[in-house]
Design an enzyme around this catalytic site. Structure first.
Site, PDB file in Angstrom:
ATOM      1  CB  THR A   4      -0.939   0.010   1.219  1.00 51.04           C
ATOM      2  OG1 THR A   4      -1.778  -1.150   1.169  1.00 51.04           O
ATOM      3  CG2 THR A   4      -1.819   1.251   1.224  1.00 51.04           C
TER       4      THR A   4
ATOM      5  CG  ASP B  98       4.303  -5.157  12.178  1.00 51.75           C
ATOM      6  OD1 ASP B  98       4.892  -6.226  12.447  1.00 51.75           O
ATOM      7  OD2 ASP B  98       3.830  -4.907  11.047  1.00 51.75           O
TER       8      ASP B  98
ATOM      9  CD  GLU C  75      10.135  -1.527   8.334  1.00 53.06           C
ATOM     10  OE1 GLU C  75       9.307  -1.412   9.248  1.00 53.06           O
ATOM     11  OE2 GLU C  75       9.811  -1.709   7.139  1.00 53.06           O
TER      12      GLU C  75
ATOM     13  CD1 TRP D 144       3.062  -6.545   6.259  1.00 53.47           C
ATOM     14  CD2 TRP D 144       2.440  -7.645   4.422  1.00 53.47           C
ATOM     15  NE1 TRP D 144       4.211  -7.051   5.676  1.00 53.47           N
ATOM     16  CE2 TRP D 144       3.853  -7.728   4.542  1.00 53.47           C
ATOM     17  CE3 TRP D 144       1.819  -8.263   3.325  1.00 53.47           C
ATOM     18  CZ2 TRP D 144       4.652  -8.406   3.614  1.00 53.47           C
ATOM     19  CZ3 TRP D 144       2.618  -8.935   2.409  1.00 53.47           C
ATOM     20  CH2 TRP D 144       4.014  -9.000   2.565  1.00 53.47           C
TER      21      TRP D 144
ATOM     22  CG  LEU E 187      -5.304  -1.241   6.460  1.00 50.54           C
ATOM     23  CD1 LEU E 187      -3.785  -1.136   6.505  1.00 50.54           C
ATOM     24  CD2 LEU E 187      -5.729  -2.707   6.594  1.00 50.54           C
TER      25      LEU E 187
ATOM     26  CG  HIS F 292       6.783  -4.029   7.851  1.00 54.85           C
ATOM     27  ND1 HIS F 292       7.308  -2.832   7.406  1.00 54.85           N
ATOM     28  CD2 HIS F 292       5.518  -4.076   7.362  1.00 54.85           C
ATOM     29  CE1 HIS F 292       6.404  -2.191   6.682  1.00 54.85           C
ATOM     30  NE2 HIS F 292       5.310  -2.931   6.649  1.00 54.85           N
TER      31      HIS F 292
ATOM     32  NE  ARG G 288       4.993   2.437   4.824  1.00 62.56           N
ATOM     33  CZ  ARG G 288       4.205   1.411   4.617  1.00 62.56           C
ATOM     34  NH1 ARG G 288       3.782   0.699   5.667  1.00 62.56           N
ATOM     35  NH2 ARG G 288       3.826   1.057   3.406  1.00 62.56           N
TER      36      ARG G 288
END
Length: 320
Positions: free
Chosen positions: A76, A260, A265, A290, A160, A287, A236
């Site tokens: 996304t 998360d 990253e 999702w 979401l 992460h 994020r």
């Protein structure tokens, strides 16, 4: 018509057991498990379509891709693409929308349950021998709270955010949506950003990362939250000042946090959150909010559907 060359720069962001459907139009599909920054330009130089989950596509690399017509982001978030460059050069950019409306909310609620009931802290107590030292049938070294009746403040009212609100309400949680920071007149159904921080028992971050939302949750914002409140970030990493969050947890300014996503990253070992993962009121996941199998399968279906739509000149999930 010549076959379209499709280059997937980071195929390993999709688990190997998840199959990606093949487009029906004539194409050549090239997978790279991962792509380092210095490899991007060469790998996309003759591509018609580039798929990227997290690989950054900036002007320097894009300048080499003379026949590039479509960047399909397999996520996304689109902050890994130079959108201004794509606008100037008529490169279509699409993303994936509405695929994780079960997975992300469940992850958020799961983190809230774990923190509210101090599951990890009690697990650690057993691992450290505290149960045996207490020598009691049961012991209460950490508070245990119910979710029902608490108030969840959601920052980000998109798909979401709405799905998280629905799941939270189903377990008896009150929900309020925060207006954008700095906005004095709230839209119907919203409370001010500051009021949301001050009155919520938990805050869930589900907004995009922009110049306006970077470090949205800083030391000042954390100080406004209840000392009993929880912070959940599945949006994020850049939305939160990570050092300020660690300080707030250590000083008891908030009760706990579930994170998360990280500013960088994979998060390095000296990341403030990773370096303080021993804190009993901090839960970290890499992460993956999702990433249920059903959500990733749906993501792949939408990804290829975006490719098909573009090949037919149809607008679908287009951001540029």
């Amino acid at each position: 018509m010549a076959a379209k060359k499709i280059v997937f720069l980071d195929r390993d962001t999709i688990p190997a057991h998840i199959l990606i459907p093949q487009p029906t139009f004539d194409h050549q599909w090239v997978n790279y498990p991962e792509t380092a920054p210095h490899e991007v330009a060469q790998r996309i130089s003759d591509a018609d379509i580039v798929i990227s989950n997290k690989v950054y596509l900036g002007e320097e690399a894009l300048n080499t891709a003379s026949q590039l017509e479509h960047i399909a982001v397999a996520a996304t978030g689109i902050n890994n693409v130079d959108l201004d460059y794509c606008r100037k050069h008529q490169i279509r950019v699409t993303n994936i929308q509405g695929y994780a409306t079960q997975s992300v909310p469940e992850h958020i609620i799961g983190l809230l349950f774990a923190l509210k009931r101090n599951l990890f802290a009690y697990h650690k107590d057993i691992a450290d021998g505290e149960w045996q030292r207490q020598n009691k049938f049961c012991f209460f070294t950490h508070p245990i709270q119910d979710m029902a009746g608490s108030t969840l403040g959601i920052i980000g009212s998109g798909t979401l955010g709405q799905a998280t609100a629905a799941l939270a309400r189903a377990i008896g949680v009150k929900v309020q949506f925060a207006e954008r920071r700095g906005v004095s007149e709230c839209r119907s159904g919203y409370v001010s950003f500051e009021n949301c921080l001050e009155t919520s028992d938990a805050i869930a971050l589900l907004c995009p990362l922009t110049d306006e939302t970077r470090n949205l949750i800083d030391a000042n914002a954390l100080n406004k939250m209840k000392s009993t409140a929880l912070l959940i970030n599945t949006g994020r990493g850049g939305l939160v000042d990570e050092s300020a969050l660690v300080s707030a947890l250590e000083r008891g300014e908030i009760a706990g946090a579930g994170v998360d996503v990280f500013a960088e990253e994979p998060a390095p070992m000296d990341n403030p959150l990773v370096a303080n993962q021993h804190l009993p009121n901090l839960i970290l996941t890499p992460h993956v909010a999702w990433g249920s199998d059903s959500s990733i399968t749906r993501l792949c279906e939408i990804l290829v559907s975006n490719l098909e739509a573009t090949s037919q000149g149809v607008e679908q999930n287009r951001v540029v």
